[in-house]
Design a protein around this motif. Structure first.
Motif, PDB file in Angstrom:
ATOM      1  N   ASP A 227      16.021  -7.252  29.525  1.00 46.74           N
ATOM      2  CA  ASP A 227      16.721  -7.688  28.548  1.00 46.74           C
ATOM      3  C   ASP A 227      16.945  -9.275  29.232  1.00 46.74           C
ATOM      4  O   ASP A 227      16.761 -10.265  28.238  1.00 46.74           O
ATOM      5  CB  ASP A 227      17.773  -7.105  28.441  1.00 46.74           C
ATOM      6  CG  ASP A 227      18.612  -6.903  29.613  1.00 46.74           C
ATOM      7  OD1 ASP A 227      19.705  -6.648  29.651  1.00 46.74           O
ATOM      8  OD2 ASP A 227      18.103  -6.235  30.463  1.00 46.74           O
TER       9      ASP A 227
ATOM     10  N   SER B 105      19.244  -0.083  23.912  1.00 43.48           N
ATOM     11  CA  SER B 105      20.239  -1.025  23.301  1.00 43.48           C
ATOM     12  C   SER B 105      20.601  -2.225  23.922  1.00 43.48           C
ATOM     13  O   SER B 105      20.793  -3.480  23.151  1.00 43.48           O
ATOM     14  CB  SER B 105      21.826   0.059  23.449  1.00 43.48           C
ATOM     15  OG  SER B 105      21.806   1.030  23.050  1.00 43.48           O
TER      16      SER B 105
ATOM     17  N   ARG C 109      17.707  -4.525  22.676  1.00 46.93           N
ATOM     18  CA  ARG C 109      17.932  -4.776  21.228  1.00 46.93           C
ATOM     19  C   ARG C 109      18.834  -5.933  20.971  1.00 46.93           C
ATOM     20  O   ARG C 109      18.926  -6.755  19.917  1.00 46.93           O
ATOM     21  CB  ARG C 109      18.599  -3.674  20.517  1.00 46.93           C
ATOM     22  CG  ARG C 109      17.262  -2.674  20.015  1.00 46.93           C
ATOM     23  CD  ARG C 109      16.600  -3.206  18.791  1.00 46.93           C
ATOM     24  NE  ARG C 109      17.204  -3.344  17.548  1.00 46.93           N
ATOM     25  CZ  ARG C 109      17.081  -4.407  16.746  1.00 46.93           C
ATOM     26  NH1 ARG C 109      16.512  -5.671  17.118  1.00 46.93           N
ATOM     27  NH2 ARG C 109      17.880  -4.298  15.455  1.00 46.93           N
TER      28      ARG C 109
ATOM     29  N   SER D  87      12.808  -6.521  18.433  1.00 47.18           N
ATOM     30  CA  SER D  87      12.457  -5.429  17.598  1.00 47.18           C
ATOM     31  C   SER D  87      11.722  -4.465  18.232  1.00 47.18           C
ATOM     32  O   SER D  87      10.871  -4.610  19.134  1.00 47.18           O
ATOM     33  CB  SER D  87      11.958  -5.832  16.217  1.00 47.18           C
ATOM     34  OG  SER D  87      12.885  -6.618  15.426  1.00 47.18           O
ATOM     35  N   PHE D  88      12.058  -3.144  18.038  1.00 46.18           N
ATOM     36  CA  PHE D  88      11.403  -1.979  18.658  1.00 46.18           C
ATOM     37  C   PHE D  88      10.270  -1.423  17.427  1.00 46.18           C
ATOM     38  O   PHE D  88      10.660  -1.004  16.585  1.00 46.18           O
ATOM     39  CB  PHE D  88      12.257  -0.879  19.248  1.00 46.18           C
ATOM     40  CG  PHE D  88      12.328  -1.108  20.819  1.00 46.18           C
ATOM     41  CD1 PHE D  88      11.442  -1.043  21.694  1.00 46.18           C
ATOM     42  CD2 PHE D  88      13.678  -1.713  21.258  1.00 46.18           C
ATOM     43  CE1 PHE D  88      11.855  -1.334  22.999  1.00 46.18           C
ATOM     44  CE2 PHE D  88      14.058  -1.823  22.392  1.00 46.18           C
ATOM     45  CZ  PHE D  88      13.088  -1.752  23.259  1.00 46.18           C
TER      46      PHE D  88
ATOM     47  N   PHE E 266      17.869   2.027  17.444  1.00 47.14           N
ATOM     48  CA  PHE E 266      17.327   0.673  17.945  1.00 47.14           C
ATOM     49  C   PHE E 266      15.782   0.366  17.469  1.00 47.14           C
ATOM     50  O   PHE E 266      15.145  -0.446  17.389  1.00 47.14           O
ATOM     51  CB  PHE E 266      17.013   0.866  19.479  1.00 47.14           C
ATOM     52  CG  PHE E 266      16.324   2.009  19.995  1.00 47.14           C
ATOM     53  CD1 PHE E 266      14.615   1.770  19.973  1.00 47.14           C
ATOM     54  CD2 PHE E 266      16.881   3.192  20.615  1.00 47.14           C
ATOM     55  CE1 PHE E 266      14.046   2.660  20.725  1.00 47.14           C
ATOM     56  CE2 PHE E 266      16.224   4.068  20.837  1.00 47.14           C
ATOM     57  CZ  PHE E 266      14.488   4.180  20.895  1.00 47.14           C
TER      58      PHE E 266
ATOM     59  N   THR F 139      13.184  -0.483  14.776  1.00 43.60           N
ATOM     60  CA  THR F 139      13.224  -1.136  13.549  1.00 43.60           C
ATOM     61  C   THR F 139      11.994  -1.210  12.756  1.00 43.60           C
ATOM     62  O   THR F 139      11.914  -1.780  11.793  1.00 43.60           O
ATOM     63  CB  THR F 139      13.407  -2.579  14.185  1.00 43.60           C
ATOM     64  OG1 THR F 139      12.665  -2.889  15.175  1.00 43.60           O
ATOM     65  CG2 THR F 139      14.905  -2.871  14.945  1.00 43.60           C
TER      66      THR F 139
END
Length: 699
Positions: free
Chosen positions: A549, A584, A587, A592-593, A612, A614
């Protein structure tokens, strides 16, 4: 030359290292300034300052101090013994406490790798070793207290719990304390003038008489007390292990010999139990890995033929995760019982670790295969745990000595390769090693080395496949696809190397390179087409990396809203259970996943419950069959409708013609991609799409 006291402590440090499978163990004595190592295994220093000694902290508490990972403990992470030699990463120590309550030192275990905290059983074993150390130290202390006169000996003997005896070579026993009476059952009057040799078992007579003769003949022996272990004999004939400490002195020109005799039955049994544990797997009571390898080395050195079966359980992890470790342990013990039952004639059976077992058989390979099939059936029999019927399978690899290897290591490797083939063949079966396995493995290893070199030398390139709006046909994004520019074999597609790469730690390094390269490139293209998105496939290790992240935030200036992270459907099913918090955090970067290859397996629908997620990409295997199967068309529509009902972005891959694209648009898919619409392009070729060719043909 080492004294018996030092030898005994050295043996205990070796026992501790073997029992706990650590590279370093030691016994230390602490004073106000230093930590002195009285005995050590795997350690090349004799002392340290008390200010840096871990043992300083151990002595401050009543129980064992266990530090699973020094890098995570603020007390130790900057310690010079952590940053430098011996590079302590794991530490466990227990105080050594005298009968008077003084804390004089520690028994310690050290590893250069982090380890789990000691279990309750491990703590008990470490306490047992500390007790044995203190027992040795107490005997040594009594030896140091002895004075060169019989009067002093008599003064300290009245309250001693050890038998203290003084003899004259001519007159026999001249002193016998109350503890000697309690130990042997003879009074002082009965023993006066008799000889101690009568209290020694026949099997220890030679050893005892040799030591006594040395004490009487060697003048220097007076200043060099010695200790031996013998089998002694009580009045009732019962034999017991005893430790005899000899010393000598002169009185009126007569040479006298003093003996302190201690019943070491408890110590003997404790040491035997710990030694047994060092050669046994504590959970299953099969042989330990170390004991098994010793046996293997012995057989190969003696050129004794044997067959080795290596077994690995199928589905054990799932049972362990769903029912807990206690159930997993019970299942391992159940499997061990089946091994004992089916392989009762085995030379040895051992647990190598985890859910892996190994059995040594005297049969040849063909006969061993029949045993293997019996064992597979026995292991597969349902097992009840926590009122739940549990079924686990087993895969077995078989190799023979000397046919499949000249030494223990080679035979183990051959069995491991055969086991790999058994698991690859669908599990629940046994495979006998073939020489071709080794050749294939060597080729795989060469390829792995080439792959490692490719990552280091950046032999990889990215191609970009266009993605179009399903209705308008406008260019909306691209998928970054990996290619290997092999120096000898040319451009390789992922199918040639992805399976090996997925299992390698190299995937983390390469995955970061893909992210950096793709995001840098697409950020540049977004100057021409601001709505352009990029899809990037992730490796499993990347999702398990806490830096992902932060890396996304760094590469996108904290706005990754144009990034689709594609995760394979089957991989996501596993990862969502193991590292749910990671999704999380990722995101929150705006990324986007997208579930890749959606619809390939039945379990995929469960993934849609996670917030999560999308988007989903319908697998190309379904797209390819749209023209041939009405049932497939219904499934395709249902998957797309399910995605839209959950407000997910729906992508369709493998769209190769106008009919497929039209069907995808009618089914409410948002995005389409496929070689007919646009093949993967080099960065230069893709960039030419941006100014003038941002709309795909509808024909």
């Amino acid at each position: 030359m080492k004294r018996p006291y030092s030898d005994a402590l050295d043996r205990l440090t070796l026992l501790a290292a073997s029992l706990f499978r650590v590279p370093v163990s030691f016994i230390s004595i602490i004073d106000s300034e230093k930590q002195l190592f009285k005995a050590r295994y795997g350690l090349n220093i004799c002392e340290t300052s008390r200010s840096v000694a871990f043992c300083h902290y151990t002595l401050e508490q009543d129980d064992i101090l266990c530090v699973p990972d020094t890098h995570l403990d603020p007390r130790f992470r900057q310690n010079p013994l952590v940053l430098g030699y011996p590079h302590i990463r794991f530490y466990a120590g227990i105080p050594l406490v005298t009968p008077e309550g003084h804390r004089i030192g520690t028994v310690c275990l050290v590893d250069t790798q982090p380890r789990p905290p000691l279990s309750a059983a491990d703590r008990g074993h470490l306490a047992a070793i500390a007790s044995l150390v203190m027992d040795r130290m107490e005997v040594h202390r009594l030896e140091l207290l002895r004075h060169s006169s019989q009067q002093r000996l008599e003064a300290i003997s009245a309250t001693s719990s050890d038998a203290i005896i003084c003899t004259d070579i001519k007159q026999g026993v001249i002193f016998w304390n109350p503890a000697a009476t309690s130990l042997f059952g003879y009074s002082a009057q009965e023993m006066t003038g008799d000889y101690v040799a009568g209290l020694v078992s026949e099997r220890s007579q030679t050893h005892y008489r040799q030591e006594l003769a040395r004490m009487m003949a060697d003048r220097s022996a007076i200043s060099q007390p010695r200790r031996i272990q013998v089998w002694a004999k009580r009045r009732n004939g019962q034999e017991f292990p005893a430790e005899v400490s000899f010393s000598g002195w002169y009185e009126d020109q007569d040479r006298l010999v003093g003996m302190i005799i201690r019943d070491v039955t408890e110590r003997h049994e404790s040491e035997a139990r710990l030694c047994e544990l060092a050669s046994l797997d504590m959970l299953t009571r099969l042989a330990s890995r170390g004991a098994f390898m010793d046996q293997l080395e012995h057989l190969t050195a003696a050129d004794v033929p044997f067959t080795l079966m290596m077994a690995d359980l199928d589905g054990f992890k799932e049972i362990n995760d769903s029912l807990g470790h206690a159930a997993g342990d019970a299942l391992l013990c159940h499997v061990a019982d089946q091994i004992r039952l089916v392989c009762a004639h085995a030379v040895m059976a051992a647990r190598l670790g985890g859910d892996e077992f190994v059995i040594l058989l005297p049969e040849n390979g063909q006969a061993a295969q029949r045993v293997a099939e019996q064992l597979i059936l026995a292991v597969q029999a349902p097992f009840t745990c926590q009122d739940t019927s549990v079924t686990v399978g087993a895969s077995l690899g078989i190799a023979c000595f000397p046919e499949h290897g000249p030494d223990a290591s080679a035979v183990m490797s051959a069995a491991d390769l055969a086991l790999y083939r058994a698991k690859a063949a669908g599990k629940g079966c046994s495979v006998l090693f073939l020489p071709s396995f080794l050749e294939a493995d060597q080729q795989r290893r060469r390829f792995e080395r080439e792959l490692e070199m490719a990552v280091r030398q950046q032999q990889f390139v990215l191609f970009y496949q266009p993605q179009y709006d399903a209705v308008s046909g406008k260019l909306t994004g691209c998928e970054a696809l990996l290619r290997w520019q092999h120096p000898a074999r040319g451009m390789l597609l992922p199918g040639a190397f992805l399976n090996i790469l997925m299992k390698s730690s190299l995937s983390l390094t390469l995955g970061e390179w893909i992210l950096r390269s793709a995001l840098r490139q697409v950020s540049e293209w977004r100057r021409y087409l601001p709505a352009l998105r990029v899809s990037i496939n992730l490796f499993p290790r990347q999702l398990d990396d806490s830096r992902l992240d932060r890396l996304l935030g760094e590469l996108t200036a904290n706005d990754a809203s144009f990034v689709n992270l594609e995760v394979d459907e089957s991989m996501l099913t596993t990862l969502v259970q193991e590292v749910p918090s990671r999704f999380s955090a990722i995101r929150q970067t705006g990324a986007s996943f997208i579930i890749d290859h959606y619809g390939r397996t039945l379990g995929a629908i469960n993934l849609l419950q996670h917030e999560f997620v999308t988007g989903l990409k319908i697998d190309k295997s379904l797209t390819a069959q749209l023209a041939d199967s009405g049932r497939i068309r219904m499934m395709f529509r249902a998957l797309a409708a399910l995605g839209k009902s959950l407000s997910l972005t729906v992508l369709a891959e493998g769209v190769e013609n106008g009919a497929q694209r039209d069907f995808a648009a009618q089914s409410q898919c948002d995005i389409v991609q496929g070689n007919a619409l646009g093949e993967p392009l080099s960065p230069e070729a893709f960039q030419r799409l941006l100014p003038d060719t941002a709309v795909c043909s509808h024909e």
